[in-house]
Design a protein around this motif. Sequence first.
Motif, PDB file in Angstrom:
ATOM      1  N   THR A  67       0.583   9.805  -3.514  1.00 33.53           N
ATOM      2  CA  THR A  67       1.415   8.588  -3.847  1.00 33.53           C
ATOM      3  C   THR A  67       0.443   7.371  -3.630  1.00 33.53           C
ATOM      4  O   THR A  67      -0.137   7.057  -2.407  1.00 33.53           O
ATOM      5  N   PRO A  68       0.297   6.714  -4.352  1.00 36.25           N
ATOM      6  CA  PRO A  68      -0.639   5.414  -4.370  1.00 36.25           C
ATOM      7  C   PRO A  68       0.012   4.205  -3.217  1.00 36.25           C
ATOM      8  O   PRO A  68       1.268   4.371  -2.966  1.00 36.25           O
ATOM      9  N   ALA A  69      -0.821   3.587  -2.709  1.00 33.05           N
ATOM     10  CA  ALA A  69      -0.309   2.586  -1.686  1.00 33.05           C
ATOM     11  C   ALA A  69       0.551   1.589  -2.347  1.00 33.05           C
ATOM     12  O   ALA A  69       0.433   1.079  -3.502  1.00 33.05           O
ATOM     13  N   ALA A  70       1.597   1.361  -1.586  1.00 33.16           N
ATOM     14  CA  ALA A  70       2.607   0.513  -2.011  1.00 33.16           C
ATOM     15  C   ALA A  70       2.618  -0.668  -1.582  1.00 33.16           C
ATOM     16  O   ALA A  70       2.360  -0.872  -0.410  1.00 33.16           O
ATOM     17  N   TYR A  81       0.049  -8.415   0.790  1.00 33.23           N
ATOM     18  CA  TYR A  81      -1.127  -7.484   1.039  1.00 33.23           C
ATOM     19  C   TYR A  81      -0.611  -6.058   0.761  1.00 33.23           C
ATOM     20  O   TYR A  81       0.656  -6.113   0.201  1.00 33.23           O
ATOM     21  N   ILE A  82      -1.560  -5.137   0.620  1.00 37.34           N
ATOM     22  CA  ILE A  82      -1.041  -3.639  -0.012  1.00 37.34           C
ATOM     23  C   ILE A  82      -1.326  -2.797   1.175  1.00 37.34           C
ATOM     24  O   ILE A  82      -2.128  -2.960   2.248  1.00 37.34           O
ATOM     25  N   THR A  83      -0.301  -2.075   1.489  1.00 33.63           N
ATOM     26  CA  THR A  83      -0.128  -1.499   2.701  1.00 33.63           C
ATOM     27  C   THR A  83      -0.717  -0.089   2.467  1.00 33.63           C
ATOM     28  O   THR A  83      -0.240   0.700   1.530  1.00 33.63           O
ATOM     29  N   VAL A  84      -1.848   0.508   3.323  1.00 35.59           N
ATOM     30  CA  VAL A  84      -2.262   1.870   3.267  1.00 35.59           C
ATOM     31  C   VAL A  84      -1.424   2.598   4.154  1.00 35.59           C
ATOM     32  O   VAL A  84      -1.425   2.181   5.416  1.00 35.59           O
ATOM     33  N   ASP A 150       3.622   8.862   5.538  1.00 32.22           N
ATOM     34  CA  ASP A 150       4.161   7.592   4.967  1.00 32.22           C
ATOM     35  C   ASP A 150       4.054   6.384   6.022  1.00 32.22           C
ATOM     36  O   ASP A 150       4.704   5.487   5.745  1.00 32.22           O
ATOM     37  N   GLN A 151       3.770   6.463   7.251  1.00 34.17           N
ATOM     38  CA  GLN A 151       3.510   5.467   8.240  1.00 34.17           C
ATOM     39  C   GLN A 151       2.331   4.525   7.669  1.00 34.17           C
ATOM     40  O   GLN A 151       1.343   4.977   7.456  1.00 34.17           O
ATOM     41  N   PRO A 152       2.710   2.951   7.879  1.00 32.62           N
ATOM     42  CA  PRO A 152       1.854   2.232   7.388  1.00 32.62           C
ATOM     43  C   PRO A 152       0.528   2.294   8.337  1.00 32.62           C
ATOM     44  O   PRO A 152       0.765   2.303   9.525  1.00 32.62           O
ATOM     45  N   LEU A 153      -0.775   2.491   7.788  1.00 31.38           N
ATOM     46  CA  LEU A 153      -1.881   2.372   8.786  1.00 31.38           C
ATOM     47  C   LEU A 153      -2.691   1.009   8.750  1.00 31.38           C
ATOM     48  O   LEU A 153      -3.093   0.534   9.544  1.00 31.38           O
ATOM     49  N   PHE A 154      -2.893   0.667   7.321  1.00 34.13           N
ATOM     50  CA  PHE A 154      -3.874  -0.670   7.304  1.00 34.13           C
ATOM     51  C   PHE A 154      -3.194  -1.762   6.079  1.00 34.13           C
ATOM     52  O   PHE A 154      -2.316  -1.086   5.422  1.00 34.13           O
ATOM     53  N   LEU A 155      -3.362  -2.959   6.252  1.00 34.29           N
ATOM     54  CA  LEU A 155      -3.025  -3.851   5.603  1.00 34.29           C
ATOM     55  C   LEU A 155      -4.409  -4.414   4.637  1.00 34.29           C
ATOM     56  O   LEU A 155      -5.326  -4.727   5.400  1.00 34.29           O
ATOM     57  N   VAL A 156      -4.193  -4.403   3.541  1.00 33.42           N
ATOM     58  CA  VAL A 156      -5.422  -4.849   2.635  1.00 33.42           C
ATOM     59  C   VAL A 156      -5.082  -6.111   1.935  1.00 33.42           C
ATOM     60  O   VAL A 156      -3.952  -5.882   0.956  1.00 33.42           O
ATOM     61  N   ASP A 157      -6.035  -6.744   1.803  1.00 37.13           N
ATOM     62  CA  ASP A 157      -6.050  -7.891   0.845  1.00 37.13           C
ATOM     63  C   ASP A 157      -6.663  -7.729  -0.433  1.00 37.13           C
ATOM     64  O   ASP A 157      -7.709  -7.638  -0.350  1.00 37.13           O
ATOM     65  N   PRO A 158      -6.068  -7.467  -1.543  1.00 34.41           N
ATOM     66  CA  PRO A 158      -6.517  -7.080  -2.634  1.00 34.41           C
ATOM     67  C   PRO A 158      -7.457  -8.117  -3.597  1.00 34.41           C
ATOM     68  O   PRO A 158      -8.363  -7.602  -4.484  1.00 34.41           O
ATOM     69  N   SER A 159      -7.188  -9.563  -3.165  1.00 29.79           N
ATOM     70  CA  SER A 159      -8.081 -10.468  -3.748  1.00 29.79           C
ATOM     71  C   SER A 159      -9.535 -10.563  -3.478  1.00 29.79           C
ATOM     72  O   SER A 159      -9.873 -10.201  -2.852  1.00 29.79           O
TER      73      SER A 159
END
Length: 159
Positions: A67-70, A81-84, A150-159
């Motif tokens: 499943t891709p990061a949501a 932010y995107i959650t990994v 499915d536990q959130p590990l990282f927050l990623v700023d895609p910009s």
Amino acid sequence: MDIKDIQNLIKFVAKSGASEVKLEMEDVKITIKTGSDDAKETTVVQQIPISQALPQAPAAQPVAPTTPAAPAEPKDENAKYITVKSPIIGTFYRKPSPDKPTFVEVGSTISTGDVLCVIEAMKLFNEIESEVSGKIVKVLVDDSSPVEFDQPLFLVDPS
């Protein structure tokens, strides 16, 4: 058969309620046993050396990607932010070994395919690769902590 196929098989067996499943292919033998107490699982994987394995035709059916990061919940400041998330249950490690540096830090720029962490599941260390490019904004899990599917590990700023 790769590690993701084995993980999906373990999840399927755990959900099915079967107490034991054996799978033997040309190059791999897998036995999965589930116990009724605390739903513990035992998996044994034996790989036959390639010199003994028979040549195989390419696989006809593609393996479903994980499943891709949501995106995170839109109601807070982390909405952009995107959650990994963790693709498996296990123990989260930020380093490949205790004497090595961490894979990523807050502020690290990552691209698709970069290793973010490892998750140990049943004595196997699974590298978790990024499915997005961007900048690490926050690490949501402490090193050496247990994580759930499915536990959130990282927050990623895609910009």
